[in-house]
Design a protein around this motif. Structure first.
Motif, PDB file in Angstrom:
ATOM      1  N   ASP A  82       0.815  -1.222   0.000  1.00  0.00           N
ATOM      2  CA  ASP A  82       0.000   0.000   0.000  1.00  0.00           C
ATOM      3  C   ASP A  82       0.849   1.273   0.000  1.00  0.00           C
ATOM      4  O   ASP A  82       0.340   2.359  -0.281  1.00  0.00           O
ATOM      5  CB  ASP A  82      -0.945   0.023   1.205  1.00  0.00           C
ATOM      6  N   LEU A  83       2.128   1.139   0.311  1.00  0.00           N
ATOM      7  CA  LEU A  83       3.017   2.303   0.324  1.00  0.00           C
ATOM      8  C   LEU A  83       3.518   2.657  -1.079  1.00  0.00           C
ATOM      9  O   LEU A  83       3.889   3.801  -1.335  1.00  0.00           O
ATOM     10  CB  LEU A  83       4.215   2.041   1.236  1.00  0.00           C
ATOM     11  N   LEU A 130       2.934   6.154  -3.084  1.00  0.00           N
ATOM     12  CA  LEU A 130       2.655   7.307  -2.222  1.00  0.00           C
ATOM     13  C   LEU A 130       3.707   8.389  -2.426  1.00  0.00           C
ATOM     14  O   LEU A 130       4.895   8.099  -2.603  1.00  0.00           O
ATOM     15  CB  LEU A 130       2.650   6.899  -0.744  1.00  0.00           C
ATOM     16  N   LYS A 131       3.266   9.648  -2.392  1.00  0.00           N
ATOM     17  CA  LYS A 131       4.207  10.775  -2.406  1.00  0.00           C
ATOM     18  C   LYS A 131       4.852  10.844  -1.031  1.00  0.00           C
ATOM     19  O   LYS A 131       4.196  10.644  -0.004  1.00  0.00           O
ATOM     20  CB  LYS A 131       3.474  12.095  -2.661  1.00  0.00           C
ATOM     21  N   VAL A 132       6.143  11.156  -1.013  1.00  0.00           N
ATOM     22  CA  VAL A 132       6.879  11.286   0.240  1.00  0.00           C
ATOM     23  C   VAL A 132       7.160  12.765   0.457  1.00  0.00           C
ATOM     24  O   VAL A 132       7.797  13.418  -0.368  1.00  0.00           O
ATOM     25  CB  VAL A 132       8.186  10.471   0.198  1.00  0.00           C
ATOM     26  N   ILE A 133       6.653  13.289   1.583  1.00  0.00           N
ATOM     27  CA  ILE A 133       6.763  14.717   1.894  1.00  0.00           C
ATOM     28  C   ILE A 133       7.466  14.853   3.244  1.00  0.00           C
ATOM     29  O   ILE A 133       7.076  14.212   4.223  1.00  0.00           O
ATOM     30  CB  ILE A 133       5.362  15.365   1.946  1.00  0.00           C
ATOM     31  N   ASN A 134       8.497  15.721   3.279  1.00  0.00           N
ATOM     32  CA  ASN A 134       9.222  15.894   4.541  1.00  0.00           C
ATOM     33  C   ASN A 134       8.577  16.988   5.396  1.00  0.00           C
ATOM     34  O   ASN A 134       7.593  17.622   4.990  1.00  0.00           O
ATOM     35  CB  ASN A 134      10.722  16.137   4.308  1.00  0.00           C
ATOM     36  N   THR A 143       8.735   3.694  -4.648  1.00  0.00           N
ATOM     37  CA  THR A 143       8.712   2.758  -5.771  1.00  0.00           C
ATOM     38  C   THR A 143       8.930   1.320  -5.324  1.00  0.00           C
ATOM     39  O   THR A 143       8.634   0.392  -6.074  1.00  0.00           O
ATOM     40  CB  THR A 143       9.768   3.129  -6.829  1.00  0.00           C
ATOM     41  N   ALA A 144       9.439   1.124  -4.110  1.00  0.00           N
ATOM     42  CA  ALA A 144       9.649  -0.225  -3.584  1.00  0.00           C
ATOM     43  C   ALA A 144       9.846  -0.148  -2.081  1.00  0.00           C
ATOM     44  O   ALA A 144      10.214   0.896  -1.544  1.00  0.00           O
ATOM     45  CB  ALA A 144      10.869  -0.873  -4.233  1.00  0.00           C
ATOM     46  N   LEU A 170      -2.815   7.077   3.753  1.00  0.00           N
ATOM     47  CA  LEU A 170      -3.216   6.352   2.548  1.00  0.00           C
ATOM     48  C   LEU A 170      -4.291   7.096   1.768  1.00  0.00           C
ATOM     49  O   LEU A 170      -4.219   7.199   0.538  1.00  0.00           O
ATOM     50  CB  LEU A 170      -3.692   4.939   2.902  1.00  0.00           C
ATOM     51  N   ALA A 171      -5.292   7.620   2.473  1.00  0.00           N
ATOM     52  CA  ALA A 171      -6.391   8.314   1.790  1.00  0.00           C
ATOM     53  C   ALA A 171      -5.893   9.552   1.044  1.00  0.00           C
ATOM     54  O   ALA A 171      -6.399   9.880  -0.032  1.00  0.00           O
ATOM     55  CB  ALA A 171      -7.476   8.702   2.789  1.00  0.00           C
ATOM     56  N   ALA A 172      -4.890  10.215   1.585  1.00  0.00           N
ATOM     57  CA  ALA A 172      -4.338  11.417   0.950  1.00  0.00           C
ATOM     58  C   ALA A 172      -3.254  11.069  -0.068  1.00  0.00           C
ATOM     59  O   ALA A 172      -2.780  11.940  -0.789  1.00  0.00           O
ATOM     60  CB  ALA A 172      -3.773  12.354   2.013  1.00  0.00           C
ATOM     61  N   GLY A 173      -2.830   9.804  -0.083  1.00  0.00           N
ATOM     62  CA  GLY A 173      -1.806   9.382  -1.036  1.00  0.00           C
ATOM     63  C   GLY A 173      -0.415   9.876  -0.703  1.00  0.00           C
ATOM     64  O   GLY A 173       0.403  10.088  -1.594  1.00  0.00           O
TER      65      GLY A 173
END
Length: 177
Positions: free
Chosen positions: A103-104, A107-111, A121-122, A164-167
């Protein structure tokens, strides 16, 4: 995740002469893969074939499995290298505060500074803890530029929130520049 399900293992070899498969499970508990009776085997091109698990057992670090319709060593050998997937809806719902690694992906990763570091990606398990592979978003006009991915440990110290809901995935991690 593939179009047919969630990757749970990989066929590493045939086993014996009656068509059994030797499977490397990607589950936390080796025997967890045996809970699922419906398997899809997916080749490297994404083509899937559905099978029903007849019988299986844990054998060292691997799972040995007999599938309906696979009755000879040659049949099993032809399946070597395929990914073992199960239908997503067959997985139990994760407990509160838990998430499936699949499920990850995406997802966009935001600091904490609000910078987008890229997308997951993995997720790999390297022993001590799972590690997120984060690929930077392509920059405008830099399509040809090769950019390195960022590796972020998936531990409480670096993960602020999984939304997850916000991606998105919020992290305590600085941009690699």
């Amino acid at each position: 995740m593939t179009a047919t399900g969630v990757v749970m293992g990989r066929v590493v070899a045939s086993y014996g002469v009656q068509g059994w498969l030797k499977v490397q499970p990607f589950t936390a508990a080796r025997d967890a893969l045996l809970m699922y009776r419906q398997w899809s085997l997916v080749d490297r091109h994404g083509a899937a074939r559905d099978y029903r698990l007849k019988e299986g057992k844990v054998h060292g670090e691997h799972v040995l499995a007999a599938l309906e319709g696979v009755t000879a060593r040659e049949d099993a050998a032809a399946l070597q290298g395929m990914s073992v997937t199960v239908p997503r809806e067959a997985l139990p719902a994760p407990d509160p505060g838990e998430v499936y690694f699949v499920d990850l992906i995406g997802l966009k990763v935001i600091n904490r500074e609000g910078e987008t570091l890229g997308t997951v990606t993995a997720v790999q398990e390297y022993g001590a803890q799972p590690v997120l592979h984060v690929t930077p978003l392509p920059e405008e006009g830099a399509e040809e530029k090769k950019v390195a991915e960022t590796l972020i440990p998936f531990v409480d110290a670096t993960i602020d929130a999984v939304e997850l809901a916000a991606g998105c995935l919020r992290v305590d991690w600085q941009r690699d520049d």
